[in-house]
Design an enzyme around this catalytic site. Structure first.
Site, PDB file in Angstrom:
ATOM      1  N   ASP A 200      35.068  24.994  44.520  1.00 50.84           N
ATOM      2  CA  ASP A 200      36.070  26.052  44.421  1.00 50.84           C
ATOM      3  C   ASP A 200      35.896  26.971  45.628  1.00 50.84           C
ATOM      4  OD1 ASP A 200      38.003  27.871  43.251  1.00 50.84           O
ATOM      5  OD2 ASP A 200      36.284  29.125  42.707  1.00 50.84           O
ATOM      6  N   ASP A 398      33.277  28.988  39.512  1.00 50.48           N
ATOM      7  CA  ASP A 398      32.775  30.212  38.881  1.00 50.48           C
ATOM      8  C   ASP A 398      33.789  30.908  37.989  1.00 50.48           C
ATOM      9  OD1 ASP A 398      34.467  31.036  40.986  1.00 50.48           O
ATOM     10  OD2 ASP A 398      33.477  32.987  41.061  1.00 50.48           O
ATOM     11  N   ASP A 402      38.348  27.331  36.585  1.00 52.58           N
ATOM     12  CA  ASP A 402      37.545  26.159  36.964  1.00 52.58           C
ATOM     13  C   ASP A 402      37.009  25.406  35.744  1.00 52.58           C
ATOM     14  OD1 ASP A 402      37.783  26.737  39.719  1.00 52.58           O
ATOM     15  OD2 ASP A 402      36.182  28.214  39.557  1.00 52.58           O
TER      16      ASP A 402
END
Length: 601
Positions: A200, A398, A402
């Site tokens: 990410d 995080d 996600d």
């Protein structure tokens, strides 16, 4: 004793951590341990968090920051409100994760379990056969019995049983000391087999907080530009505004009071500072307020935008003061972490919902193999599913967005600074919130797996050599016999060797890339995934669709174009919404629809 919950005065008596309840207010003096997870409501300090994260450098804490149980207040006097107590504290959760992981079985342990299940019956059978054979060849009862007993005492199922769990326990402990928590033994084993890592962007590769990167004054001083910007942005809750006000506070720039503040959604801000009119915002918005925008200003704004930064222009009384650029800067260790993963033979993909241009800039800065942008949360899960067709995939994230991808991936790795739901969905938690801990976790997993293989090899080879020796198979050739007492000593030594070998993991430098090995090359062309970034949504106004049959016809025509991923025609709205992976040839699209008897407006 614990005082009433409403009091704000410090304790005058000692208390135990189990006495503290959620919402209680307590004080921590310099040098004292913090008893529970809490939020600082008064004071500032530096906290030693090495017990949780492994970091030896104290972390500065101010009012509003969180502190965790088992950390040590080093310098200041702080007043805290308890937020998580008992089993809910971070320390308790870490202890539970490590104990749960040690209690689970790694998949590789199934091999040892199967062998151990037949080992004891097999050894008893071998001992009986040994006794019968030696009696049959004419040896004495005592000699034959000694050989059978030697077989029983030298065989070591203990070594097989210890080979995996001891290594898993030591590996988990080693990870916990370095701020890497494996939730299960299976995740500890599988992490080392990862072939593709999807990262990410926000909060993982980058810091997740916009910061001021460039200040370009035009016809004024930098201080004057920052004063106007801070005065204007101090009334806004936008993250970009917060970045400017924080920068101003750090550099002692005073924000002046303003009146008649207005926020123009998607464009900018305006306010009055005394008799002066202040305006700030995007280049397009400010350009509409100035008759002749200098061309070099436009070039500078475009240059900053091409670097993945957001340029904001500020003016005072119709005079342009300058440009302030804000960006979510990458973490210092991100490029090195990506490079380490690539040296391990791992493909690295950046997966983000951010726009393509910004994502490409960040991707180039950290050196990932591919960038997939403009992806929604469910889209991330879909990309992970496609990547899993080519090899073992780890997702590092995080945020709440996600969580689906973390769950879908073979291994989900959560940054501890992220949301609770992301941490719950993951298999591995990085307590230090550093991307460099991803290759470290993979390295530790590989070392642990290698150690397990060594233990299993020793346990097998010991029994393969020891049992024939004890049975007297070498007597006809060499005359060697084995005293049962030496067999018992050898059996104990075997278990000792397995445990000692597992403890060697404590001596491994898991941060060193010196002995990293590359994975087997996988057949994966990431170019096809990069094209997924260019998600374009268009609406085509179509007349002539009368029924669902017409919708199906138009849908078939549109989805025949390779660039069009999905088409949703509606005869009620007289349009079709198309989702494209690249810009389609709209003239060809129009012609295809009109050839079918419909009209494109």
């Amino acid at each position: 004793r614990r005082p009433p919950r409403s009091t704000l005065f410090p304790y005058t008596t000692l208390f135990r951590s189990e006495q503290v309840k959620k919402g209680d207010i307590f004080v921590v003096r310099p040098g004292e341990s913090i008893p529970v997870d809490a939020v600082i409501i008064d004071g500032s300090t530096a906290v030693d968090e090495s017990a949780l994260t492994g970091e030896s450098i104290p972390v500065d804490k101010v009012q509003g920051d969180t502190v965790s149980a088992a950390t040590i207040n080093q310098s200041g006097f702080i007043k805290c409100e308890a937020s998580r107590v008992g089993e809910d504290t971070t320390l308790s959760q870490i202890i539970k994760m490590v104990s749960d992981a040690a209690a689970t079985k790694a998949p590789i342990a199934k091999i040892a379990d199967k062998v151990s299940g037949v080992f004891v019956p097999a050894v008893i059978c071998i001992a009986v056969v040994t006794f019968i054979v030696w009696i049959a060849v004419g040896k004495s009862f005592g000699f034959s019995l000694a050989r059978a007993i030697s077989v029983l005492v030298i065989s070591c199922p203990c070594a097989l049983g210890l080979a995996t769990p001891v290594a898993v326990m030591v590996g988990n402990g080693k990870g916990a000391k370095n701020g890497i928590l494996f939730k299960t033994a299976a995740s500890l084993e599988e992490t080392g087999r990862i072939q593709i890592v999807a990262l990410d962007k926000t909060g993982t590769i980058t810091q997740g907080k916009p910061k001021v990167t460039d200040i370009v004054p035009l016809g004024c001083t930098e201080e004057e530009l920052m004063t106007v910007a801070c005065s204007l942005e101090s009334n806004s809750e936008h993250p970009l505004a917060k970045a400017i006000t924080e920068y101003g506070a750090k550099n002692n720039v005073a924000a002046m009071p303003v009146s008649d503040f207005k926020a123009i959604a998607g464009n900018g801000l305006s306010a009055n500072m005394g008799d002066d009119e202040l305006i700030g915002g995007a280049f397009k918005f400010i350009s509409s307020k100035i008759d002749n925008m200098p061309s070099d200003v436009g070039q500078k704004a475009n240059e900053l935008a091409s670097q993945g930064k957001t340029p904001m222009l500020f003016m005072k009384n119709n005079k342009l003061l300058g440009i302030i650029a804000v960006a979510d800067v990458i973490k210092e260790d991100s490029p090195a972490a990506v490079a380490e993963l690539q040296k391990m033979g791992i493909k690295v993909v950046m997966l983000t919902g951010d726009n393509h241009r910004t994502a490409e800039v960040i991707g180039k800065q950290v050196g990932v193999d591919a960038v997939i942008s403009d992806v929604l949360p469910d889209g991330k899960e879909g990309v992970i599913r496609r990547l899993m067709e080519y090899g073992k995939v780890a997702m590092v994230g995080d945020g709440i967005n996600d969580a689906p991808a973390l769950t879908r991936a073979d291994i989900g790795i959560a940054i501890d600074a992220g949301t609770d739901i992301a941490i719950d969905a993951a298999d591995v938690v990085l307590m230090n919130s550093r991307l460099s801990d991803v290759p470290t976790a993979i390295r530790l997993s590989r070392k642990t797996l290698t150690n397990i293989h060594e233990n299993l090899f020793w346990a097998f080879i010991y029994n393969v050599i020891g049992i024939p020796l004890a049975a007297g198979c070498w007597i006809p050739l060499t005359g060697w016999t084995l005293n049962p007492m030496f067999g018992a000593a050898a059996m104990s030594l075997s278990s000792f060797c397995v445990v000692t070998n597992a403890l060697r993991l404590n001596l491994v430098n898991i941060h060193s890339a010196k002995h990293d090995r590359k994975n087997k090359k996988i057949d994966l062309d990431l170019k096809e995934f990069s094209t997924m970034s260019q998600t374009i949504i268009k609406t085509i106004n179509i007349e002539g669709m009368m029924c669902p049959h017409c919708e199906a016809t138009v849908k078939k025509i549109l989805e025949a174009f390779p660039e069009i991923q999905e088409a949703k025609p509606s005869h009620e709205n007289n349009n079709a919404v198309i989702t494209c992976t690249a810009e389609p040839d709209m003239q060809a699209v129009k012609k295809a629809i009109e050839d079918a008897g419909y009209t494109v407006k």
